[in-house]
Write a protein that holds these residues in place. Structure first.
Motif, short mmCIF file in Angstrom:
data_model
loop_
_atom_site.label_atom_id
_atom_site.label_comp_id
_atom_site.label_asym_id
_atom_site.label_seq_id
_atom_site.Cartn_x
_atom_site.Cartn_y
_atom_site.Cartn_z
N ASP A 64 0.83 -1.21 0.00
CA ASP A 64 0.00 0.00 0.00
C ASP A 64 0.86 1.26 0.00
N LEU A 65 1.96 1.24 0.74
CA LEU A 65 2.84 2.41 0.78
C LEU A 65 3.48 2.65 -0.58
N LEU A 66 3.92 1.59 -1.23
CA LEU A 66 4.54 1.73 -2.54
C LEU A 66 3.52 2.22 -3.57
N LYS A 67 2.28 1.74 -3.47
CA LYS A 67 1.23 2.19 -4.39
C LYS A 67 0.98 3.69 -4.25
N LEU A 68 0.99 4.19 -3.03
CA LEU A 68 0.78 5.61 -2.80
C LEU A 68 1.90 6.43 -3.42
N GLU A 69 3.14 5.96 -3.29
CA GLU A 69 4.27 6.67 -3.88
C GLU A 69 4.21 6.66 -5.40
N LEU A 70 3.80 5.54 -5.96
CA LEU A 70 3.66 5.46 -7.41
C LEU A 70 2.54 6.38 -7.91
N LYS A 71 1.49 6.49 -7.14
CA LYS A 71 0.39 7.39 -7.50
C LYS A 71 0.88 8.83 -7.52
N TRP A 72 1.68 9.20 -6.51
CA TRP A 72 2.24 10.56 -6.47
C TRP A 72 3.10 10.84 -7.70
N LEU A 73 3.99 9.91 -8.03
CA LEU A 73 4.91 10.12 -9.13
C LEU A 73 4.16 10.19 -10.47
N ALA A 74 3.18 9.33 -10.64
CA ALA A 74 2.38 9.35 -11.87
C ALA A 74 1.63 10.66 -12.02
N ALA A 75 1.13 11.19 -10.90
CA ALA A 75 0.40 12.46 -10.93
C ALA A 75 1.32 13.60 -11.35
N GLU A 76 2.58 13.57 -10.91
CA GLU A 76 3.54 14.60 -11.31
C GLU A 76 3.69 14.61 -12.83
N LEU A 77 3.90 13.45 -13.42
CA LEU A 77 4.04 13.36 -14.87
C LEU A 77 2.73 13.67 -15.58
N GLY A 78 1.62 13.36 -14.92
CA GLY A 78 0.31 13.57 -15.53
C GLY A 78 0.02 15.03 -15.85
N GLU A 79 0.58 15.94 -15.05
CA GLU A 79 0.33 17.37 -15.31
C GLU A 79 0.90 17.78 -16.66
N VAL A 80 2.10 17.28 -16.97
CA VAL A 80 2.70 17.61 -18.27
C VAL A 80 1.94 16.92 -19.38
N ARG A 81 1.58 15.67 -19.16
CA ARG A 81 0.86 14.90 -20.18
C ARG A 81 -0.47 15.57 -20.53
N ASN A 82 -1.18 16.08 -19.55
CA ASN A 82 -2.45 16.76 -19.82
C ASN A 82 -2.24 17.96 -20.74
N LEU A 83 -1.16 18.69 -20.53
CA LEU A 83 -0.86 19.83 -21.39
C LEU A 83 -0.50 19.39 -22.80
N ASP A 84 0.24 18.29 -22.90
CA ASP A 84 0.62 17.78 -24.22
C ASP A 84 -0.60 17.37 -25.04
N VAL A 85 -1.63 16.90 -24.37
CA VAL A 85 -2.87 16.52 -25.06
C VAL A 85 -3.63 17.78 -25.49
N LEU B 175 11.32 -0.47 -4.41
CA LEU B 175 10.56 -1.39 -5.25
C LEU B 175 11.39 -2.63 -5.60
N ALA B 176 12.65 -2.41 -5.97
CA ALA B 176 13.52 -3.54 -6.32
C ALA B 176 13.68 -4.49 -5.14
N GLU B 177 13.85 -3.93 -3.95
CA GLU B 177 13.99 -4.77 -2.76
C GLU B 177 12.70 -5.54 -2.48
N TRP B 178 11.58 -4.84 -2.54
CA TRP B 178 10.28 -5.47 -2.23
C TRP B 178 9.96 -6.56 -3.22
N LEU B 179 10.27 -6.35 -4.48
CA LEU B 179 10.00 -7.38 -5.49
C LEU B 179 10.87 -8.61 -5.30
N ALA B 180 12.06 -8.40 -4.74
CA ALA B 180 12.97 -9.54 -4.55
C ALA B 180 12.71 -10.30 -3.26
N ILE B 181 12.48 -9.58 -2.17
CA ILE B 181 12.41 -10.26 -0.87
C ILE B 181 11.27 -9.74 0.00
N GLY B 182 10.26 -9.13 -0.61
CA GLY B 182 9.12 -8.64 0.16
C GLY B 182 8.32 -9.78 0.78
#
Length: 490
Positions: free
Chosen positions: A279-300, A340-347
């Protein structure tokens, strides 16, 4: 039987300007680094047969010693590489293709192997440290150099951490400690990839998702790890394009990599239950995607606006892009990738799952359940699609995206002729649905983006008749999709 020794390492990228400062990191205090000069020559056929089969062949010169290494791709990992490897000492500068070359003599015809020739080389200065972290022995190799293919050159600058003994968590703990001293980024490209890129004279460009190759004999855990690594790799390979040129294609593909990864979390949710870090990793990924999403919305938006408004949006885009670059360069993003790399390997989800039977379920069976479940959800959410309000129609669109990603993720598990034919029809139908829903979604989000930016401009909008046709077209696309035979069924 050939025994396949496994090499386990964590690969990180470092700015060449920071390389000298790495030795001053507290985690390496008091350690003397051993300096080595390495010249590696990589071989392949004119048609790159080895590369296409997933093998690499090199001869590395270290002083007067020559070591031949054959590497085969194991788990498709981003940052954490786990690969079968065959090594032997050779006397000359030509490959020795006997039993020491692993499976190469068995997999390739003799006349093919006879065409092996040098394709490119890497020249690297390596400094090796041997820190001990909480009782775990680690080898740290700092490599600075270049890949060379004829007149073309590319800088190489990376850190490799290899566990010699002890707890694998020590690798990630050391990576985080080092990042406090100098910025480090999760590495997803091998030296051979850099060299092949030069040999092919490949131009930097936005990179779409690569096919996910799953093992039909693997379990659900292995499938999720392979899919997640694939998504991380797509993000990281496009992140550099965002940082350097900031083109719309790189922004879009970096965001798609994150969106695919977030969808993978959702598709595999039953497998991840009980793992709090998910859940913590999902929240961080949501934050990062939202940052990129602002530029993407303008590109559209920009191509749809009148020239004067488009110029204003381009100025806004530059400002927003700079904010995104700051976010990407931050320790928050760097550590997210390492976590993420750590969690995918030994989470916990992998080494101590809440439902061991589900975790060990064969990948094809797990995939079929996922596909069936999300098809049902799309059917339910898309009922009377043309009459849904914007919010509920958007919910159907999101469910359609998940189903599309699932079809891509699990594609390699269904190889029969009938399954391939059905898969092609399924993907074509879901693409039509996504295109139709995407157009409708743009009509809703465009004005919202302009309002948030304080820009008083009206977007060109379709009339009532055209909008009704668009809605009916989306509903027809959904009906067509639901009529397509399911490729995951026999």
């Amino acid at each position: 039987m050939v025994i396949e020794p496994l090499e386990v390492e964590l690969k990180l990228e470092i700015d060449p300007a920071d390389a000298e400062r790495l030795a001053d990191a507290p985690a390496l205090a008091g350690l003397a680094g051993e300096r080595q000069e390495l010249l590696s020559t990589y071989f392949d056929t004119p048609g790159e047969d080895l590369r296409r089969k997933g093998f690499g062949l090199r001869i590395r010169r270290k002083g007067k010693t020559r070591i031949q290494t054959v590497k085969a791709e194991g788990e498709a990992a981003a940052g954490l590489f786990v690969r079968p490897e065959w090594e032997c000492e050779v006397k000359g500068d030509r490959p020795v293709l006997d039993a020491s070359a692993g499976p190469l003599p068995e997999l390739f015809a003799a006349d093919v192997l006879e065409t092996l020739a040098p394709l490119f080389e890497t020249r690297v200065t390596r400094i090796v440290f041997e820190p001990e972290i909480e009782g775990s022995a680690i080898e740290l190799a700092l490599d600075i150099g270049e890949a060379i293919a004829g007149p073309r050159r590319a800088m190489l600058s990376e850190v490799e951490l290899e566990l010699k003994s002890g707890d694998p968590r020590a690798l990630f703990d050391l990576a985080r400690r080092l990042d406090e001293h100098v910025p480090l980024r999760l590495g997803v490209r091998s030296k051979s990839e850099a060299g092949y890129g030069l040999a092919d004279d490949a131009k930097p460009r936005p990179l779409k998702a690569e096919p996910v190759v799953l093992d039909r004999d693997g379990d659900a855990r292995e499938a999720f790890a392979a899919i997640a690594h694939n998504c991380i790799r797509q993000f990281r390979l496009n992140e550099s394009g965002v940082m350097e040129k900031g083109g719309a294609g790189s922004v879009h593909q970096a965001r798609v990599g994150l969106r695919r990864l977030r969808s993978a979390f959702s598709l595999f949710k039953p497998l991840l239950d009980g793992d709090d870090r998910a859940d913590l990793l999902k929240l961080e990924l949501k934050w990062l995607a939202a940052e990129l999403g602002e530029v993407r919305n303008l590109d559209v938006l920009i191509p749809r606006m009148p020239d004067h408004a488009g110029d204003q949006l381009m100025t806004t885009r530059e400002r927003v892009l700079e904010h995104v670059r700051v976010a990407l360069a931050s320790a928050r993003t760097r550590l997210l990738m390492i976590d993420l790399a750590e969690w995918l390997a030994i989470g916990a989800w992998r080494v101590d799952p809440e439902n061991p039977a589900l975790a060990a379920r064969p990948a094809p069976d797990f995939a079929a359940d996922v596909l069936e479940r999300h098809r049902r959800k799309l059917k339910k959410r898309g009922r009377h699609l043309a009459t849904l309000d914007d919010e509920h129609r958007h919910g159907a669109r999101i469910e359609g995206k998940k189903l599309r990603y699932a079809a891509d993720f699990f594609d390699s598990l269904y190889t029969g002729r009938k399954a391939r034919r059905r898969h092609k029809a399924f993907v074509s139908a879901i693409e039509d649905l996504q295109d139709a829903l995407g157009e409708l979604n743009d009509l809703v989000t465009g004005p919202q983006v302009l309002a948030a930016l304080g820009i008083e401009e009206t977007l060109p909008a379709p009339g009532k008749r055209k909008r009704r046709e668009m809605l009916e077209g989306a509903e027809d696309a959904l009906e067509t999709l639901l009529d397509v035979k399911r490729f995951w069924r026999a």
